[in-house]
Design a protein around this motif. Structure first.
Motif, mmCIF file in Angstrom:
data_model
loop_
_atom_site.group_PDB
_atom_site.id
_atom_site.type_symbol
_atom_site.label_atom_id
_atom_site.label_comp_id
_atom_site.label_asym_id
_atom_site.label_seq_id
_atom_site.Cartn_x
_atom_site.Cartn_y
_atom_site.Cartn_z
ATOM 1 N N GLN A 29 -40.447 -38.658 -24.680
ATOM 2 C CA GLN A 29 -41.453 -37.595 -24.734
ATOM 3 C C GLN A 29 -42.842 -38.205 -24.846
ATOM 4 O OE1 GLN A 29 -41.384 -34.873 -28.105
ATOM 5 N NE2 GLN A 29 -42.186 -33.210 -26.871
ATOM 6 N N ALA A 38 -28.906 -33.532 -16.442
ATOM 7 C CA ALA A 38 -27.471 -33.665 -16.627
ATOM 8 C C ALA A 38 -27.026 -32.956 -17.899
ATOM 9 C CB ALA A 38 -27.091 -35.135 -16.686
ATOM 10 N N ASP A 39 -27.984 -32.705 -18.807
ATOM 11 C CA ASP A 39 -27.648 -31.974 -20.013
ATOM 12 C C ASP A 39 -27.650 -30.475 -19.750
ATOM 13 O OD1 ASP A 39 -30.964 -32.276 -21.614
ATOM 14 O OD2 ASP A 39 -30.362 -31.778 -19.574
ATOM 15 N N GLU A 65 -29.558 -40.515 -15.846
ATOM 16 C CA GLU A 65 -30.340 -39.659 -14.967
ATOM 17 C C GLU A 65 -30.798 -40.478 -13.764
ATOM 18 O OE1 GLU A 65 -31.376 -36.010 -15.455
ATOM 19 O OE2 GLU A 65 -29.423 -36.602 -16.239
ATOM 20 N N HIS A 119 -27.263 -39.821 -21.256
ATOM 21 C CA HIS A 119 -26.469 -39.352 -22.381
ATOM 22 C C HIS A 119 -25.059 -39.926 -22.302
ATOM 23 C CE1 HIS A 119 -25.006 -36.312 -19.493
ATOM 24 N NE2 HIS A 119 -23.997 -36.131 -20.304
ATOM 25 N N TYR A 123 -27.702 -38.155 -26.801
ATOM 26 C CA TYR A 123 -28.715 -38.165 -25.747
ATOM 27 C C TYR A 123 -29.913 -39.014 -26.165
ATOM 28 C CZ TYR A 123 -26.325 -33.673 -24.925
ATOM 29 O OH TYR A 123 -25.390 -32.695 -24.735
ATOM 30 N N LEU A 127 -35.035 -36.228 -20.265
ATOM 31 C CA LEU A 127 -33.740 -36.856 -20.513
ATOM 32 C C LEU A 127 -33.649 -38.177 -19.759
ATOM 33 C CD1 LEU A 127 -30.889 -36.579 -21.777
ATOM 34 C CD2 LEU A 127 -30.181 -35.513 -19.620
ATOM 35 N N PHE A 166 -36.601 -27.936 -20.160
ATOM 36 C CA PHE A 166 -37.541 -27.810 -21.270
ATOM 37 C C PHE A 166 -38.885 -27.300 -20.773
ATOM 38 C CE2 PHE A 166 -35.741 -30.169 -24.964
ATOM 39 C CZ PHE A 166 -34.588 -30.648 -24.379
ATOM 40 N N PRO A 213 -39.823 -33.093 -23.469
ATOM 41 C CA PRO A 213 -38.901 -34.238 -23.511
ATOM 42 C C PRO A 213 -38.217 -34.421 -22.157
ATOM 43 C CG PRO A 213 -38.608 -32.847 -25.448
ATOM 44 C CD PRO A 213 -39.497 -32.101 -24.506
ATOM 45 N N TYR A 271 -33.995 -39.041 -25.117
ATOM 46 C CA TYR A 271 -35.101 -38.427 -24.399
ATOM 47 C C TYR A 271 -36.360 -39.262 -24.604
ATOM 48 C CZ TYR A 271 -32.510 -33.960 -24.028
ATOM 49 O OH TYR A 271 -31.589 -32.979 -23.744
#
Lengths: 116, 114
Positions: free
Chosen positions: B37, A101-102, B57, B48, B33, B45, A106, B43, B35
């Motif tokens: 990890q 959603a961001d 999410e 947010h 946000y 998500l 990555f 990372p 995250y």
């Protein structure tokens, strides 16, 4: 599916040497590409951000290149120092949806170790 | 000076015992946000906030919740931590949507679950 692949997974070089880290991506439509440095146990810190029209960008001894046609980027580190030991993460941003959603996808990072 | 501050840096909790991680920012950014990890992983998500608008999410477990009482603060609540929730939790901010803006990360909170 949007993906960011980094190579090598890990790298060990001697202090003072140069090295190049690779990033290949399939994110579309492309917006920008970022390189982050993440020290062990710390959050990522931005090194560079490049848009479609930028081929190269430098930040001190770090130089990032971008080839939007081949969807490849590299991060070159010159005259490495012990403090460069870290993980280097490639992050690609999509223009609209895609990725989380961001809008970011990555990579898993390259773990770089600088030996004295 | 640190612009995104996470507390604590290290948190140890027991299996099933609720825990709250904190994040504050001095950047006055609209977006915050969280995250997760794990070791040698990218990372991931969790969710947010765009201002007060919460965005979860799809694959974030219900065990994870978040609160943003004001612009500066955002909390991550883990209602019943499991062993698999042990990870580094990163808070990040951006002025606007991340796809067009630099994200600023905090130093992270390392969570251990016993």
């Amino acid at each position: 599916k949007n993906q960011v692949e980094q190579s090598p997974q890990s790298l060990i070089i001697l202090e003072g040497k140069n090295c190049t880290l690779q990033c290949n991506y399939t994110v579309s439509p492309f917006s920008n590409l970022r390189w982050y440095k993440q020290d062990t146990g710390r959050g990522p810190v931005s090194l560079t951000i490049m848009t479609f029209s930028e081929n190269t960008k430098s930040n001190g001894r770090y130089t990032a290149t971008l080839d939007a046609d081949t969807k490849q980027s590299s991060l070159h580190i010159t005259a490495s120092q012990l403090s460069d030991s870290a993980s280097y993460i490639c992050v690609v941003s999509a223009q609209y949806s895609g990725g989380g959603a961001d809008g970011l996808t990555f990579g898993k990072g390259t773990h770089l170790i600088i030996q004295p | 000076d640190a612009m995104v501050i996470q507390n604590p840096r290290y948190q140890v909790t027991q299996f099933g015992k609720p825990v709250t991680l904190s994040c504050s920012q001095t950047l006055n950014h609209n977006v915050m946000y969280w995250y997760q990890q794990k070791s040698s992983q990218a990372p991931k998500l969790l969710f947010h906030y765009y201002d007060k608008d919460f965005n979860n999410e799809a694959d974030t477990p219900d065990n994870f919740q978040s609160r943003r009482p004001n612009t500066s603060f955002c909390f991550l609540d883990i209602r019943s931590p499991g062993l698999g929730d042990a990870a580094m939790y990163l808070c990040a901010t951006s002025r606007d949507r991340a796809r067009g803006n630099i994200q600023y990360f905090g130093a992270g909170t390392r969570l251990s679950v016993l």
